[in-house]
Design a protein around this motif. Structure first.
Motif, PDB file in Angstrom:
ATOM      1  N   ASN A 109       0.926  -1.229   0.002  1.00  0.00           N
ATOM      2  CA  ASN A 109      -0.140  -0.030   0.047  1.00  0.00           C
ATOM      3  C   ASN A 109       0.891   1.336  -0.016  1.00  0.00           C
ATOM      4  OD1 ASN A 109      -2.204  -1.618   0.084  1.00  0.00           O
ATOM      5  ND2 ASN A 109      -2.715  -1.257   2.277  1.00  0.00           N
ATOM      6  N   LYS A 110       1.818   1.336   0.703  1.00  0.00           N
ATOM      7  CA  LYS A 110       2.981   2.473   0.975  1.00  0.00           C
ATOM      8  C   LYS A 110       3.350   2.789  -0.321  1.00  0.00           C
ATOM      9  CE  LYS A 110       4.922   1.162   4.817  1.00  0.00           C
ATOM     10  NZ  LYS A 110       5.968   0.992   5.921  1.00  0.00           N
ATOM     11  N   VAL A 111       3.913   1.829  -0.856  1.00  0.00           N
ATOM     12  CA  VAL A 111       4.608   1.872  -2.511  1.00  0.00           C
ATOM     13  C   VAL A 111       3.753   2.381  -3.364  1.00  0.00           C
ATOM     14  CG1 VAL A 111       6.047   0.998  -4.361  1.00  0.00           C
ATOM     15  CG2 VAL A 111       6.209   0.186  -1.711  1.00  0.00           C
ATOM     16  N   THR A 112       2.239   2.031  -3.460  1.00  0.00           N
ATOM     17  CA  THR A 112       1.380   2.097  -4.122  1.00  0.00           C
ATOM     18  C   THR A 112       0.970   3.762  -4.027  1.00  0.00           C
ATOM     19  OG1 THR A 112       0.352   0.086  -4.241  1.00  0.00           O
ATOM     20  CG2 THR A 112      -0.948   1.724  -4.952  1.00  0.00           C
ATOM     21  N   MET A 113       0.829   4.065  -2.784  1.00  0.00           N
ATOM     22  CA  MET A 113       0.920   5.606  -2.393  1.00  0.00           C
ATOM     23  C   MET A 113       1.886   6.458  -3.060  1.00  0.00           C
ATOM     24  SD  MET A 113      -0.716   6.100   1.309  1.00  0.00           S
ATOM     25  CE  MET A 113      -1.128   4.730   1.819  1.00  0.00           C
ATOM     26  N   ALA A 114       3.169   6.014  -2.913  1.00  0.00           N
ATOM     27  CA  ALA A 114       4.199   6.811  -2.793  1.00  0.00           C
ATOM     28  C   ALA A 114       4.552   6.920  -4.576  1.00  0.00           C
ATOM     29  CB  ALA A 114       5.688   6.296  -2.388  1.00  0.00           C
ATOM     30  N   LEU A 115       4.393   6.110  -5.264  1.00  0.00           N
ATOM     31  CA  LEU A 115       4.770   6.002  -6.720  1.00  0.00           C
ATOM     32  C   LEU A 115       3.294   6.392  -7.505  1.00  0.00           C
ATOM     33  CD1 LEU A 115       6.672   2.609  -7.433  1.00  0.00           C
ATOM     34  CD2 LEU A 115       7.617   4.948  -6.836  1.00  0.00           C
ATOM     35  N   GLY A 116       2.153   6.089  -6.904  1.00  0.00           N
ATOM     36  CA  GLY A 116       0.957   6.538  -7.683  1.00  0.00           C
ATOM     37  C   GLY A 116       0.387   5.463  -8.722  1.00  0.00           C
ATOM     38  N   ILE A 117       1.042   4.408  -8.827  1.00  0.00           N
ATOM     39  CA  ILE A 117       0.779   3.384  -9.663  1.00  0.00           C
ATOM     40  C   ILE A 117       0.565   2.179  -8.972  1.00  0.00           C
ATOM     41  CG2 ILE A 117       1.665   4.145 -11.779  1.00  0.00           C
ATOM     42  CD1 ILE A 117       4.293   2.524 -11.244  1.00  0.00           C
TER      43      ILE A 117
END
Lengths: 219, 645
Positions: free
Chosen positions: A160-168
């Motif tokens: 979830n965190k990576v999704t949030m940070a990268l926006g993809i």
């Protein structure tokens, strides 16, 4: 009169004279029933522009073909390194994937042709294994480990965190081709879980801000 | 280096290398295994090299970047020889002090020593640290002396002497006898006796015969093979060559997954160096035996680790399993007899040849001999690679070596054997770890993954995790596996989402036993184990999910709610800031409230709420209490009262 005309039209004297000549020519031609010099010129200009456009398109096609030839030449180099051995098919595709970050259709067709194996078998391999991509990958690969050790230590939250940070989302590549975001079964550094790997580097449970910072620092 | 054309050449080289090593007063083994690498051991090793040269100690001090020492938790780790001083959690800044104090003068840098949690005492030597004390590191212990990129280190440490012995003293038959007598069983999971497999391949009709290293370590949560391949590739290579002698094979393959780039690189380098020295190729060490090895990279498919699938992949076709009416030992790669063993199995071979089967059979239990490496991970305090003799109890591994559970939580279960294995509850922690005992309790040895789970791990979620993994990795060739997994996944997802029905558990059991009987390969045959074993030992958790719509471990997203305890909230605003969907309201001095309609249950608020408050709690199976907006926090009132007193 010339001066008046020049002031009214804001043109140079030469232009006014030329324009006058053109009008005069049209007038003479209208009487004689022939097409005027101006018209001929305009016609010639139109044809010239048409040709220029055609040439541009051909040049562009040349570029594309050159690019394709270059791509296939690179592929050839890899195939030659494996002595054109059909049993090295998977290894060849792995090397192409590493170099080009994806497997294009011409590449797959060319590999099949050079190795003498049916395209269907090449496609079978290209779609069976996780390492291959039939779409271009971004310049950087972000992989979140979903191994068991990472899972029990909160891989889902990291995802979830990576999704949030990268926006993809996982499986996607961003629009400017900077990142491709994937999940993997296990990266084999289970002691540090949950882990995300960005290109060659591993990060143990980074925060959203840290991921953002890392991603912004990359070209 | 010059090509070695006789056994004497090898021994002369060894003597020379040993003499060179003796010139050095002290040496430091900087762990560069997967764990320490992530902790930044690369910079530490560089700093060591730089400091040593800056302080002018190149002649008396040697720095080697080694493979995994095992204790990943406290990395980067370095051990200084000959004293064996062990420093943990080293940073590049610490290096100059280590060089000037310890490497130069033999003085100890106290603050970098490992502190024993139980006694609070600093421990000087690596072998005295509890994590290592209860281990028997026959394989991993070698890593400390070897730079995996340097064949010289391996030879100096006695490497390739087993090869010479096999070539010149024993010969194929005796090598085979020795391995059979040692009862070396396959470390990849099945535990099939390697000697018998070798014999089958040796006696099978057809030439050439092939020997293969299975380094497609696909079990999630396991990295033993990565540790060995990266840390000591020559031990695997030497074992493989010895196997080739016994079997009579001219060609070997190393099948290694592309997810392990360093392992691929180190193995390739090892092969090149061995070839250059005449330990591979034509007429090895001047004998009439010739053998060569090729690396084949796996492209990311779990099922390709299965023997028949792996061999199909080596042929350059899709790595799908085939029915094994005829074993791969008889008809494998290109239908030729092919012997496949796992990395760790091969690495054990030189030990057996060097020390003899009698020595080897003294280690371990009745039917499981030798040591086994486990990757001890999950919620355990000391994570890392652990090598123990077969037969030690799970309790010893998890509590004495692993130091128990992190964060003072309660142990719930340990999962062994990867997706083919099962979970083992606390009541069975005393069982000795060997192939047969683990089978008996419904799990299996597998390749050595040992994932420790605590009270915060949901067993239904674990089963769902494995089935999801397997369903994704099933090649789809046979129906029982493909459809069975898909249906099982659907049922488990429903249970986790609170849509479970009565009868679901029985249905899962029925599906499981059917898949076991009817699937084509081991992937499908064992796929139900994670489900069946969790049902067997944690049926209550399944029932809570289905009947009470409650996840006792508070993991399953659909069955939990996040709630801010108004008694504990200090209105610090951390959760408000981090919430990705703006579901939390509350200003200065006001109790923060989560809007349950908006909440996506990402858990961010739970993570950021400071430990001293612990105001965000998870609820499952109970209604979320209403808190009126604008409620003031309690902190001040209490504080005032105290002041008045």
């Amino acid at each position: 009169m010339l001066k008046e005309l020049q002031e009214a039209s804001q043109m140079s004297q030469t232009d006014v004279l030329l324009k006058g000549l053109e009008v005069l020519g049209d007038y003479v031609a209208a009487e004689s029933g022939e097409s005027s010099l101006g018209e001929k010129l305009r016609e010639l200009e139109r044809v010239a522009l048409q040709h220029a456009e055609e040439i541009r398109k051909i040049r562009k096609k040349e570029d594309v073909i050159r690019e394709l030839v270059k791509e296939l030449k690179d592929v050839d180099k890899i195939i030659d390194r494996h002595n054109c051995d059909p049993s090295a098919l998977i290894q060849i595709l792995l090397e192409i994937q590493a170099e080009k970050r994806w497997l294009s259709k011409p590449t797959l067709m060319w590999v099949a042709e050079r190795l003498g194996v049916p395209l269907s078998r090449v496609m079978h391999i290209a779609t069976f294994y996780k390492a291959f991509s039939l779409e271009p990958h971004g310049r950087h690969l972000v992989q979140v480990c979903l191994g068991t050790a990472c899972h029990v230590r909160g891989a889902q939250q990291l995802l979830n965190k990576v999704t949030m940070a990268l926006g993809i989302k996982p499986g996607e590549t961003d629009s400017d081709m900077k990142f491709t975001f994937k999940t993997v079964n296990c990266l084999g550094c289970c002691a540090l879980g949950p882990v995300v790997m960005i290109d060659e580097k591993y990060y143990s449970d980074p925060s959203v801000d840290e991921i953002k910072k890392i991603s912004e620092d990359l070209e | 280096m010059k090509k070695l054309t006789s056994r004497e050449d090898l021994e002369r080289l060894r003597e020379k290398l040993k003499r060179e090593a003796e010139q050095v007063k002290r040496w430091v083994a900087v762990c560069s295994g997967p764990g320490c690498h992530v902790h930044g051991s690369g910079e530490v090793a560089e700093a060591f090299a730089k400091e040593v040269s800056e302080q002018g100690l190149e002649k008396e001090v040697k720095v080697i970047a080694t493979g995994c020492h095992g204790f990943c938790e406290v990395g980067p780790v370095a051990v200084i020889f000959p004293e064996r001083y062990c420093y943990t959690r080293i940073k590049a800044e610490d290096v100059s002090e280590i060089v000037s104090e310890t490497l130069k003068d033999g003085k100890v840098v106290e603050r970098l020593l490992y502190t024993d949690e139980a006694s609070g005492q600093k421990i000087l030597r690596d072998e005295d640290i509890p994590y290592y004390k209860f281990q028997q590191r026959l394989l991993l212990g070698q890593h400390l002396h070897i730079d995996p990129r340097n064949i010289g280190d391996y030879i100096a440490a006695g490497g390739y002497s087993a090869l010479a012995k096999a070539l010149f003293d024993l010969g194929p038959e005796k090598v085979l006898e020795e391995v059979k007598a040692a009862n070396l069983r396959g470390r990849g999971g099945g535990g099939f006796p390697a000697g018998i497999k070798w014999e089958t391949t040796r006696n099978a009709p057809g030439d050439p015969k092939y020997v293969i290293v299975n380094a497609d370590e696909g079990d999630p949560g396991a990295y033993m093979d990565r540790g060995i391949l990266e840390g000591n590739p020559h031990s695997v290579l030497e074992g493989l060559i010895i196997g080739a002698i016994a079997i009579g094979s001219p060609q070997g393959f190393v099948y290694v997954r592309q997810e392990y780039p360093i392992a691929v690189k180190n193995m390739q380098r090892a092969i090149d160096q061995a070839r250059e020295l005449g330990l591979l190729g034509e007429n090895i060490l001047g004998s009439d035996f010739s053998f060569d090895v090729k690396i084949h990279m796996g492209a990311g498919a779990f099922v390709s680790g299965e023997s028949s699938a792996l061999m199909t992949a080596i042929e350059g076709r899709v790595g799908e399993p085939r029915p094994k009416y005829i074993r791969t030992a008889v008809k494998g790669v290109w239908n030729k007899p092919s012997n496949l063993n796992n990395v760790e199995t091969w690495a054990n071979v030189p030990l057996i040849i060097n020390n003899g089967a009698d020595w080897y059979t003294n280690i371990g239990t009745d039917k499981s001999k030798g040591t086994k490496i486990f990757s001890l991970v999950g919620k355990v305090r000391n994570t890392g690679l652990v090598e123990v003799p077969m037969g030690v109890s799970l309790r010893r591994i998890i509590f004495d070596i692993g130091g128990g559970i992190r964060g003072n939580k309660k142990f719930k279960a340990v999962q062994t054997g990867g997706p083919s294995g099962g979970v083992i509850p606390e009541s069975l922690l005393e069982i000795p770890v060997d192939y047969d005992e683990l089978d008996k309790v419904g799990s299996m040895m597998g390749s050595g993954g040992m994932i420790v789970m605590d009270e915060d791990t949901c067993m239904v979620d674990v089963a769902r995790y494995y089935i999801n993994f397997l369903s994704d990795e099933s090649c789809g060739k046979c129906v029982p596996c493909r459809e069975g997994l898909r249906q099982a996944l659907r049922i488990l997802e429903n249970i986790c989402a609170g849509r479970g029905k009565e009868g679901d558990i029985e249905l899962l059991e029925e599906l499981g036993s059917f898949m076991k009987d009817a699937s084509l390969c081991a992937l499908g045959q064992t796929a139900a184990n994670p489900v069946l074993s969790t049902i067997k030992y944690f049926r209550g958790e399944y029932e809570a999910h289905i009947l009470e719509k409650k996840c006792p471990a508070k993991v399953c997203k659909e069955l939990i709610s996040f709630f801010i305890d108004p008694e504990k909230c200090k209105a610090c605003g951390m959760c408000v800031k981090v919430c990705p969907v703006d579901a939390i309201s509350g200003g200065k001095g006001l109790v923060h409230i989560i809007d349950q309609e908006k909440c996506v249950k990402c858990g961010s608020c739970f993570t950021v709420c400071p430990d001293k408050f612990n105001a965000v709690i998870k609820l499952s199976g109970e209604p979320v209490p209403e808190v009126a907006p604008g409620t003031k926090i309690k902190k001040k009132a209490k504080g005032e009262k105290k002041c008045k007193k």
